[in-house]
Design a protein around this motif. Structure first.
Motif, mmCIF file in Angstrom:
data_model
loop_
_atom_site.group_PDB
_atom_site.id
_atom_site.type_symbol
_atom_site.label_atom_id
_atom_site.label_comp_id
_atom_site.label_asym_id
_atom_site.label_seq_id
_atom_site.Cartn_x
_atom_site.Cartn_y
_atom_site.Cartn_z
ATOM 1 N N ILE A 1 0.851 -1.191 0.000
ATOM 2 C CA ILE A 1 0.000 0.000 0.000
ATOM 3 C C ILE A 1 0.886 1.239 0.000
ATOM 4 O O ILE A 1 2.059 1.179 0.387
ATOM 5 C CB ILE A 1 -0.955 0.028 1.216
ATOM 6 C CG1 ILE A 1 -0.186 -0.071 2.527
ATOM 7 C CG2 ILE A 1 -1.987 -1.085 1.127
ATOM 8 C CD1 ILE A 1 -1.054 0.005 3.768
ATOM 9 N N SER A 2 0.320 2.371 -0.438
ATOM 10 C CA SER A 2 1.133 3.587 -0.524
ATOM 11 C C SER A 2 0.301 4.813 -0.175
ATOM 12 O O SER A 2 -0.931 4.819 -0.302
ATOM 13 C CB SER A 2 1.714 3.737 -1.929
ATOM 14 O OG SER A 2 0.684 3.852 -2.891
ATOM 15 N N LEU A 3 0.998 5.841 0.268
ATOM 16 C CA LEU A 3 0.391 7.129 0.597
ATOM 17 C C LEU A 3 1.353 8.221 0.139
ATOM 18 O O LEU A 3 2.555 8.151 0.401
ATOM 19 C CB LEU A 3 0.148 7.239 2.108
ATOM 20 C CG LEU A 3 -0.096 8.648 2.674
ATOM 21 C CD1 LEU A 3 -1.430 9.208 2.166
ATOM 22 C CD2 LEU A 3 -0.073 8.626 4.200
ATOM 23 N N SER A 4 0.820 9.223 -0.544
ATOM 24 C CA SER A 4 1.629 10.382 -0.918
ATOM 25 C C SER A 4 0.776 11.625 -0.753
ATOM 26 O O SER A 4 -0.455 11.574 -0.892
ATOM 27 C CB SER A 4 2.125 10.264 -2.363
ATOM 28 O OG SER A 4 1.034 10.173 -3.267
ATOM 29 N N GLY A 5 1.402 12.732 -0.443
ATOM 30 C CA GLY A 5 0.625 13.948 -0.265
ATOM 31 C C GLY A 5 1.461 15.130 0.155
ATOM 32 O O GLY A 5 2.692 15.032 0.335
ATOM 33 N N THR A 6 0.776 16.250 0.333
ATOM 34 C CA THR A 6 1.418 17.491 0.757
ATOM 35 C C THR A 6 0.685 18.025 1.981
ATOM 36 O O THR A 6 -0.555 18.101 1.997
ATOM 37 C CB THR A 6 1.373 18.544 -0.362
ATOM 38 O OG1 THR A 6 2.022 18.014 -1.524
ATOM 39 C CG2 THR A 6 2.070 19.815 0.072
ATOM 40 N N VAL A 7 1.448 18.367 3.020
ATOM 41 C CA VAL A 7 0.883 18.882 4.267
ATOM 42 C C VAL A 7 1.345 20.329 4.432
ATOM 43 O O VAL A 7 2.554 20.617 4.376
ATOM 44 C CB VAL A 7 1.311 18.047 5.483
ATOM 45 C CG1 VAL A 7 0.633 18.555 6.753
ATOM 46 C CG2 VAL A 7 1.003 16.572 5.265
ATOM 47 N N THR A 8 0.384 21.231 4.624
ATOM 48 C CA THR A 8 0.695 22.646 4.806
ATOM 49 C C THR A 8 0.452 23.045 6.257
ATOM 50 O O THR A 8 -0.549 22.635 6.867
ATOM 51 C CB THR A 8 -0.174 23.512 3.882
ATOM 52 O OG1 THR A 8 -0.009 23.077 2.540
ATOM 53 C CG2 THR A 8 0.221 24.983 3.989
ATOM 54 N N PHE A 9 1.370 23.832 6.819
ATOM 55 C CA PHE A 9 1.288 24.222 8.226
ATOM 56 C C PHE A 9 1.118 25.735 8.341
ATOM 57 O O PHE A 9 1.626 26.507 7.521
ATOM 58 C CB PHE A 9 2.555 23.789 8.972
ATOM 59 C CG PHE A 9 2.809 22.319 8.938
ATOM 60 C CD1 PHE A 9 2.283 21.492 9.914
ATOM 61 C CD2 PHE A 9 3.558 21.751 7.916
ATOM 62 C CE1 PHE A 9 2.513 20.127 9.888
ATOM 63 C CE2 PHE A 9 3.794 20.392 7.879
ATOM 64 C CZ PHE A 9 3.267 19.572 8.876
ATOM 65 N N GLY A 10 0.415 26.118 9.387
ATOM 66 C CA GLY A 10 0.273 27.529 9.701
ATOM 67 C C GLY A 10 1.440 28.015 10.526
ATOM 68 O O GLY A 10 2.350 27.257 10.893
ATOM 69 N N ALA A 11 1.420 29.268 10.840
ATOM 70 C CA ALA A 11 2.495 29.848 11.637
ATOM 71 C C ALA A 11 2.431 29.345 13.070
ATOM 72 O O ALA A 11 1.360 29.070 13.610
ATOM 73 C CB ALA A 11 2.392 31.368 11.602
ATOM 74 N N LYS A 12 3.578 29.229 13.695
ATOM 75 C CA LYS A 12 3.632 28.822 15.089
ATOM 76 C C LYS A 12 3.005 29.910 15.951
ATOM 77 O O LYS A 12 3.258 31.101 15.742
ATOM 78 C CB LYS A 12 5.077 28.590 15.541
ATOM 79 C CG LYS A 12 5.727 27.348 14.955
ATOM 80 C CD LYS A 12 7.112 27.149 15.561
ATOM 81 C CE LYS A 12 7.786 25.920 14.989
ATOM 82 N NZ LYS A 12 9.133 25.719 15.558
ATOM 83 N N SER A 13 2.198 29.497 16.880
ATOM 84 C CA SER A 13 1.550 30.455 17.772
ATOM 85 C C SER A 13 2.010 30.202 19.199
ATOM 86 O O SER A 13 2.783 29.286 19.465
ATOM 87 C CB SER A 13 0.029 30.320 17.669
ATOM 88 O OG SER A 13 -0.371 29.034 18.102
ATOM 89 N N HIS A 14 1.506 31.009 20.102
ATOM 90 C CA HIS A 14 1.860 30.804 21.509
ATOM 91 C C HIS A 14 1.127 29.605 22.094
ATOM 92 O O HIS A 14 1.437 29.177 23.200
ATOM 93 C CB HIS A 14 1.536 32.070 22.314
ATOM 94 C CG HIS A 14 2.373 33.257 21.901
ATOM 95 N ND1 HIS A 14 3.731 33.311 22.129
ATOM 96 C CD2 HIS A 14 2.050 34.401 21.254
ATOM 97 C CE1 HIS A 14 4.224 34.460 21.667
ATOM 98 N NE2 HIS A 14 3.202 35.148 21.119
#
Length: 490
Positions: free
Chosen positions: A401-414
């Motif tokens: 089985i396989s998985l591929s993708g793109t993960v986008t992150f927001g800015a670090k917060s407090h």
């Protein structure tokens, strides 16, 4: 002049396999002497199951045994004595003393203090006459004054203690077992046995024995040519023996299939009364150690009332159950991930559950995910910066089985985000969580029919086994340096 092993077998025509082993006793110290004396002609005593089948065949006591067998029925093999040679693979176990009387087969394997090739004259083997004397003594003891099967079963349950005195270390001291019974004032005949101080109470109810084997597999996979992947199996055998009487005796046997992985580094519970030295000397510490013992692993014991861990062990299996590849590429606030998983063909493809957890440390929350998955489904835990790939209960027929993708992150917060001292930069991992019931990676199992219980009543015996993942990591193949178990503990 000693015996390597002794058996009492109930002949039961019309059943499979036409007989049941009522009692067996092996003498490991005598077996070591046999190995030295016999040299290259040494043949080990087989496990009870194969021995029973070979002996019934040789005695022509199998229900479907009507065909001519050259090795047994030819004129050159006419038996004038009760001494036989039993086939053990391509070899022969000889001499085996055996005879049938009153529906009971009495058998033993005497020690021969010389090479067995060619067979020495029977008159020169002192252990044969001693073997006959022991078996006749057992016959006299079992059927002197007995009135029914219950009386016989009671006497059979006394044999472990009687042979400790009358035949210690396989050497017969007194063939009159009644004398031994009188001398030790056997508790089942005279008065109830005094309860030992370490046992808080006594069980009353239906007798039953439960055996559970749990194996945990650990793995660290890197997919790097210069760094070897590692994996190991750690097992635990848990037992619960509900048996009446103050000191019931139980023998539990663990077995491996032909291609099973030997158990090593075995630690046993204090209630185990004796143990073959080969079980204790098998170690994983020395890679050059050739003392691997592939069983069967027999544990005679006097069980406590509560559930207890009979033993722990480790094992080096040839391959991990699931092979993985994980790659992470960082592009600004995005991560491109690629995961490939392959279930090994020898592993049971039936999971209670199987999941791959992909954490992202030291980053902001997940804001967007695009992915393509060939099997299963993805759950996104945005605030925890975690992807969970739910594989389910089976791999597809391709086992891959396989998985591929793109993960986008927001800015670090407090706000508190997942943080890890190790997973910095390109260092990242995927962790597998799975459980397979009725399966062990080593192949280790407890056969219900091999469990011997010397107590009143016929117990219900249940066995269970399972494989669980534990610290099963697949690391980013682009990581700058390998991560070891030790670094995870820092």
């Amino acid at each position: 002049m000693a015996q390597r092993a002794v058996w009492l077998i109930s002949h039961e025509p019309g059943t499979s396999p036409c007989g049941t082993i009522k009692f067996s006793r092996r003498y490991p110290t005598v077996e070591k002497r046999a190995k030295v004396f016999n040299g290259a002609s040494y043949v080990p005593v087989p496990e009870d199951g194969p021995f029973l089948k070979a002996l019934l065949f040789e005695l022509r006591l199998l229900d479907d045994d009507k065909d001519f067998a050259e090795s047994r029925d030819s004129c050159s093999h006419i038996r004038k004595t009760s001494i036989y040679g039993l086939p053990v693979g391509s070899e022969e176990l000889w001499p085996v003393v055996a005879f049938l009387k009153n529906g009971m087969i009495y058998a033993c394997v005497p020690l021969v203090e010389q090479t067995l090739s060619p067979h020495p004259p029977l008159i020169s083997i002192c252990g044969i006459s001693q073997g006959f004397e022991l078996l006749f003594g057992l016959q006299d003891f079992l059927y002197s004054g007995q009135k029914n099967d219950t009386d016989v079963n009671t006497k059979v349950s006394q044999l472990p203690d009687l042979l400790l005195q009358s035949c210690p270390f396989g050497t017969l001291l007194d063939a009159n077992l009644q004398n031994s019974l009188d001398s030790i004032n056997f508790t089942s005949v005279t008065h109830p046995q005094k309860q030992p101080a370490w046992k808080a109470g006594m069980y009353k109810g239906k007798p039953q024995v439960s055996i559970s084997i749990t194996e945990k597999v650990k793995s660290m996979q890197y997919d790097k040519q210069d760094i070897a992947d590692t994996w190991q199996v750690v097992g635990a055998v848990t037992c619960k023996c509900d048996l009446e009487g103050s000191m019931p005796n139980v023998t539990i046997s663990l077995s491996l299939p032909t291609n099973g992985s030997p158990l090593q580094d075995i630690l046993v519970h204090p209630c185990v009364t004796s143990l073959d030295s080969a079980i204790l000397t098998s170690s994983s510490i020395d890679p050059m150690d050739d003392s691997a013992f592939s069983g069967p692993y027999k544990f005679p014991l006097t069980p406590p009332l509560e559930s207890f861990n009979l033993c722990y062990y480790t094992s080096q299996v040839p391959v991990p159950p699931i092979l993985g590849f994980y790659q992470v590429k960082e592009e600004g606030v995005q991560l491109k991930i690629t995961v490939n998983l392959k279930l090994h063909e020898s592993v049971k493809n039936s999971f209670e559950f199987c999941e791959a957890h992909i954490p992202f440390y030291n980053r902001g929350p997940i804001t967007h995910v695009e992915y393509k998955v060939s099997f299963g489904q993805i759950e996104v835990f945005r605030e925890k910066s975690l992807l969970v790939w739910i594989i389910g209960q089976k791999f597809p027929k391709s086992m891959e089985i396989s998985l591929s993708g793109t993960v986008t992150f927001g800015a670090k917060s407090h706000e508190k985000q997942p943080f890890d001292h190790i997973c910095i930069g390109g260092t990242a991992y995927l962790k597998l969580h799975f459980r397979i019931l009725d399966y062990t990676l080593t192949g280790c199992y407890a056969d219900q029919h091999s469990v011997q219980v010397f107590a009143s009543g016929k117990p219900k015996i249940s066995t269970h086994r399972k494989l669980i993942s534990s610290d099963y990591y697949i690391w980013n193949s682009k990581a700058p340096a390998p991560i070891t178990y030790g670094s995870l503990l820092l």
